[in-house]
Design a protein around this motif. Structure first.
Motif, PDB file in Angstrom:
ATOM      1  N   GLU A  15       0.838  -1.189   0.000  1.00  0.00           N
ATOM      2  CA  GLU A  15       0.000   0.000   0.000  1.00  0.00           C
ATOM      3  C   GLU A  15       0.880   1.249   0.000  1.00  0.00           C
ATOM      4  O   GLU A  15       1.917   1.295   0.670  1.00  0.00           O
ATOM      5  CB  GLU A  15      -0.948  -0.004   1.201  1.00  0.00           C
ATOM      6  N   LEU A  23      -8.163   2.558  -3.778  1.00  0.00           N
ATOM      7  CA  LEU A  23      -8.836   1.620  -2.891  1.00  0.00           C
ATOM      8  C   LEU A  23     -10.207   2.168  -2.533  1.00  0.00           C
ATOM      9  O   LEU A  23     -10.504   3.338  -2.746  1.00  0.00           O
ATOM     10  CB  LEU A  23      -8.033   1.401  -1.611  1.00  0.00           C
ATOM     11  N   VAL A  40      -4.871  -2.864   3.383  1.00  0.00           N
ATOM     12  CA  VAL A  40      -6.063  -2.182   2.878  1.00  0.00           C
ATOM     13  C   VAL A  40      -7.306  -2.899   3.377  1.00  0.00           C
ATOM     14  O   VAL A  40      -7.456  -4.112   3.198  1.00  0.00           O
ATOM     15  CB  VAL A  40      -6.078  -2.136   1.338  1.00  0.00           C
ATOM     16  N   THR A  42     -11.166  -2.668   2.717  1.00  0.00           N
ATOM     17  CA  THR A  42     -12.186  -2.055   1.866  1.00  0.00           C
ATOM     18  C   THR A  42     -13.544  -2.048   2.560  1.00  0.00           C
ATOM     19  O   THR A  42     -13.743  -2.717   3.584  1.00  0.00           O
ATOM     20  CB  THR A  42     -12.330  -2.798   0.528  1.00  0.00           C
ATOM     21  N   ILE A  50      -9.664  -2.648  -5.260  1.00  0.00           N
ATOM     22  CA  ILE A  50      -8.330  -2.060  -5.170  1.00  0.00           C
ATOM     23  C   ILE A  50      -7.709  -2.165  -6.563  1.00  0.00           C
ATOM     24  O   ILE A  50      -7.943  -3.148  -7.281  1.00  0.00           O
ATOM     25  CB  ILE A  50      -7.438  -2.795  -4.149  1.00  0.00           C
ATOM     26  N   ARG A 117      -7.169  -4.832 -11.371  1.00  0.00           N
ATOM     27  CA  ARG A 117      -8.221  -4.488 -10.407  1.00  0.00           C
ATOM     28  C   ARG A 117      -8.729  -5.755  -9.728  1.00  0.00           C
ATOM     29  O   ARG A 117      -9.076  -6.734 -10.411  1.00  0.00           O
ATOM     30  CB  ARG A 117      -9.378  -3.777 -11.121  1.00  0.00           C
TER      31      ARG A 117
END
Length: 208
Positions: A15, A23, A40, A42, A50, A117
């Motif tokens: 990250e 994100l 991360v 979400t 992400i 993605r």
């Protein structure tokens, strides 16, 4: 191209590293065992995602590996340049948020910058994602704002202004004045002049 660009490369994108693009929520460090500055987390929703950018000198196949943690199964689609290349890649429960595992798949990249993605397919969202590792030939972190093969901007501005102003003014003024004055003056003056004969002479046998 240059032989150095064709060397096998293991690219790890944490990250906030170069190649980390976006994100759906935030970076956290509540649970232990992560690498870098955190992981991360979400939002819990389908389609939370992400994105990463990876540059490749030539078209070719790479291996994509995500280090993750989750207490429930959270499958996700893998998209490359907007196209789904893997449906419902399994991110099985690891047993605890501080217990990490790896989910991997292969994908074909185009020459240039590729947008990768990871997109949740359930309402639980994605697992916590610590990093993406990409194994391929001559690859490097890509520019998230680069066009490459990630954004297909087909701007076809066809402004066809066909101004066909057909002013057909057909003023057909048909003034048909049919004045039929039928004056039928039937003056039938029947003047019957009946003259009155005055008898002034004495007719025999008449008394005067």
């Amino acid at each position: 191209g240059d032989t150095d660009t064709m060397e096998p490369v293991t690219l790890i994108i944490d990250e906030l590293d170069a190649g980390f693009c976006s994100l759906s929520e935030e970076i956290e460090n509540e649970h232990t065992g992560y690498t870098g500055s955190g992981y991360v987390n979400t939002i819990n929703a389908a389609s939370s995602a992400i994105e990463w950018a990876v540059a490749s000198p030539v078209a070719g196949t790479v291996t994509l590996s995500w280090r993750y943690a989750t207490t429930t199964d959270r499958p996700a689609d893998v998209r490359v340049n907007g196209v789904v290349v893997v449906d419902d890649l399994a991110f099985d429960a690891t047993g605890a948020w501080a217990t990490w595992a790896v989910a991997s798949t292969s994908a074909d990249l185009a020459a240039g910058v590729n947008l990768i993605r990871l997109e949740a397919t359930t309402a639980d969202g994605l697992p916590n994602i610590d990093s993406l590792t990409v194994d391929g030939m001559g690859i490097s972190a890509g520019d998230c704002g680069g066009d490459g093969d990630t954004d297909t901007d087909t701007d076809t501005d066809t402004d066809t202004d066909t101004d066909t102003d057909t002013d057909t003014d057909t003023d057909t003024d048909t003034d048909t004045d049919t004045d039929t004055d039928t004056d039928t003056d039937t003056d039938t003056d029947t003047d019957v002049d009946v003259g009155v004969i005055r008898i002034t002479d004495t007719v025999p046998g008449w008394a005067s």
